[in-house]
Design a protein around this motif. Structure first.
Motif, PDB file in Angstrom:
ATOM      1  N   GLY A 189       5.917  -1.175   5.871  1.00  0.00           N
ATOM      2  CA  GLY A 189       5.946  -2.260   4.893  1.00  0.00           C
ATOM      3  C   GLY A 189       6.894  -1.993   3.741  1.00  0.00           C
ATOM      4  N   THR A 190       7.015  -0.726   3.341  1.00  0.00           N
ATOM      5  CA  THR A 190       7.915  -0.396   2.232  1.00  0.00           C
ATOM      6  C   THR A 190       9.384  -0.591   2.622  1.00  0.00           C
ATOM      7  OG1 THR A 190       8.052   1.944   2.856  1.00  0.00           O
ATOM      8  CG2 THR A 190       6.291   1.310   1.355  1.00  0.00           C
ATOM      9  N   SER A 227      11.336  -5.176   3.339  1.00  0.00           N
ATOM     10  CA  SER A 227      12.202  -5.964   2.463  1.00  0.00           C
ATOM     11  C   SER A 227      13.657  -5.531   2.600  1.00  0.00           C
ATOM     12  CB  SER A 227      11.755  -5.815   1.007  1.00  0.00           C
ATOM     13  OG  SER A 227      10.425  -6.245   0.834  1.00  0.00           O
ATOM     14  N   CYS A 278      15.230  -6.752   5.887  1.00  0.00           N
ATOM     15  CA  CYS A 278      15.551  -8.190   5.813  1.00  0.00           C
ATOM     16  C   CYS A 278      16.854  -8.425   5.056  1.00  0.00           C
ATOM     17  CB  CYS A 278      14.414  -8.948   5.134  1.00  0.00           C
ATOM     18  SG  CYS A 278      12.895  -9.036   6.105  1.00  0.00           S
ATOM     19  N   ILE A 308      12.951 -12.168  -1.656  1.00  0.00           N
ATOM     20  CA  ILE A 308      12.327 -11.196  -0.757  1.00  0.00           C
ATOM     21  C   ILE A 308      11.631 -10.105  -1.546  1.00  0.00           C
ATOM     22  CG2 ILE A 308      12.796  -9.404   0.950  1.00  0.00           C
ATOM     23  CD1 ILE A 308      15.039 -11.229   2.032  1.00  0.00           C
ATOM     24  N   TYR A 309      12.333  -9.543  -2.528  1.00  0.00           N
ATOM     25  CA  TYR A 309      11.720  -8.465  -3.311  1.00  0.00           C
ATOM     26  C   TYR A 309      10.655  -8.993  -4.255  1.00  0.00           C
ATOM     27  CZ  TYR A 309      14.298  -4.390  -1.783  1.00  0.00           C
ATOM     28  OH  TYR A 309      14.761  -3.344  -1.038  1.00  0.00           O
ATOM     29  N   ARG A 332       7.546  -9.498  -1.894  1.00  0.00           N
ATOM     30  CA  ARG A 332       7.010  -8.322  -1.235  1.00  0.00           C
ATOM     31  C   ARG A 332       6.737  -7.148  -2.170  1.00  0.00           C
ATOM     32  NH1 ARG A 332       6.568  -8.289   3.996  1.00  0.00           N
ATOM     33  NH2 ARG A 332       6.343  -6.019   3.904  1.00  0.00           N
ATOM     34  N   THR A 333       7.278  -7.187  -3.394  1.00  0.00           N
ATOM     35  CA  THR A 333       7.071  -6.072  -4.327  1.00  0.00           C
ATOM     36  C   THR A 333       6.011  -6.462  -5.345  1.00  0.00           C
ATOM     37  OG1 THR A 333       9.401  -5.469  -4.054  1.00  0.00           O
ATOM     38  CG2 THR A 333       8.217  -4.471  -5.883  1.00  0.00           C
ATOM     39  N   LYS A 334       4.884  -5.765  -5.310  1.00  0.00           N
ATOM     40  CA  LYS A 334       3.739  -6.131  -6.131  1.00  0.00           C
ATOM     41  C   LYS A 334       4.072  -6.104  -7.614  1.00  0.00           C
ATOM     42  CE  LYS A 334      -1.044  -4.711  -7.072  1.00  0.00           C
ATOM     43  NZ  LYS A 334      -2.118  -3.739  -6.739  1.00  0.00           N
ATOM     44  N   ARG A 356       6.380  -9.090  -8.488  1.00  0.00           N
ATOM     45  CA  ARG A 356       5.610 -10.323  -8.311  1.00  0.00           C
ATOM     46  C   ARG A 356       4.606 -10.495  -9.446  1.00  0.00           C
ATOM     47  NH1 ARG A 356       3.680  -9.243  -3.659  1.00  0.00           N
ATOM     48  NH2 ARG A 356       1.558  -8.629  -4.265  1.00  0.00           N
TER      49      ARG A 356
END
Length: 315
Positions: A242-243, A246, A249, A294-295, A298-300, A303
């Motif tokens: 998962g890391t 991103s 992609c 995307i970041y 996917r980046t807590k 976000r």
């Protein structure tokens, strides 16, 4: 009306950019989605830069490289989109000679920088997954800054000869560039002399920059895959993958259209011009638009800061 130089110089005063040949009747409407994507790219990348700059907890290698990517995306998209929108909406087809060469420089130099940053991000993921306890000591802020400087210097040094060589060549009477921006091969086709040295140097730069970066990225992910498959639990493997999702992609969004554009310029005589030009425009706009999305999704940490800034509450 095209003006030519009245002094001893053999270069024109300006060029004519056609926009998207074959779709002239739709230029006005085509500009709207391009404008929307450019607005998303600008707002998204500025937001990423602001969040990383103001949050000290994000001053880590991954986010510092992401800040470099956001800055590069801003420059890359802004080097073409304002002029393209002026062409599509206001029929401002003429571009001054030196402005065209500057555009060539920024497009190719910062495409090289973006490729280098993606390579550096792959190295960061490799160190983070394969050497997690030594990550902060291997990739110190000083090392990250040096990597960024090397990537920038490489782009400038490798691309500058393009503009220098073109500026010393005579041009043919035809000054029409059948696309929306000045690109090295498109400008080179207007030169009235042997261009084999320029074409050869262009291939050398492409393979030495992109080829090297892709090799380093590929080796990094092979090593990451080996390390992840050795993890004892499925949950740990899933988290490790998962890391990297991103970054993978973003790599695909950048390299696939870039390689297609590069190859069709040189070998794609049977590719419809409108397809080539549309993809060439999207190649410089879609990655800068997608990267912050995307970041951001996917980046807590990013976000959470965006939600906090928009809604005024903790995520």
């Amino acid at each position: 009306m095209m003006l030519t130089s009245e002094n001893s110089s053999s270069h024109p005063m300006s060029f004519i950019l056609l926009g998207i040949p074959g779709l002239e009747n739709f230029h006005f409407w085509i500009a709207f989605p391009f404008c929307a994507m450019y607005a998303v790219a600008v707002v998204g990348n500025i937001t990423v830069l602001h969040i990383i700059r103001t949050d000290n907890t994000l001053h880590e290698p991954m986010y510092l490289f992401l800040a470099m990517l956001a800055f590069t995306d801003l420059v890359l998209s802004s080097s073409t989109q304002p002029k393209m929108l002026a062409i599509l909406w206001f029929h401002a087809h003429e571009i001054e000679y030196h402005a065209c060469l500057i555009q060539v420089f920024f497009i190719h130099a910062f495409s090289s920088v973006e490729s280098g940053v993606l390579m550096a991000m792959a190295l960061d993921r490799y160190v983070a997954i394969c050497f997690p306890l030594r990550h902060s000591t291997i990739l110190t802020p000083s090392i990250v800054a040096k990597l960024g400087a090397v990537v920038m210097i490489r782009g400038v040094l490798w691309v500058s000869p393009f503009c220098i060589m073109i500026s010393r060549m005579p041009f043919c009477p035809n000054k029409v560039i059948p696309q929306s921006y000045c690109e090295h091969m498109a400008v080179l086709k207007l030169v009235c002399t042997d261009t084999r040295v320029n074409r050869g140097y262009g291939l050398f730069v492409a393979f030495s920059v992109v080829g090297f970066d892709i090799i380093v990225i590929s080796i990094s992910y092979v090593m990451i895959l080996r390390a992840v498959l050795k993890l004892p639990s499925g949950e740990a493997r899933l988290k490790a993958f998962g890391t990297c999702a991103s970054h993978v992609c973003i790599i695909l969004a950048f390299y696939i259209p870039a390689l297609f554009t590069f190859l069709t310029h040189r070998f794609g005589r049977h590719v419809p011009r409108v397809v080539h030009i549309m993809l060439a425009n999207l190649y410089l706009l879609v990655p800068p638009m997608l990267n912050p999305i995307i970041y951001g999704v996917r980046t807590k940490q990013i976000r959470g800061r965006v939600i906090q800034g928009c809604c005024g509450k903790d995520p």
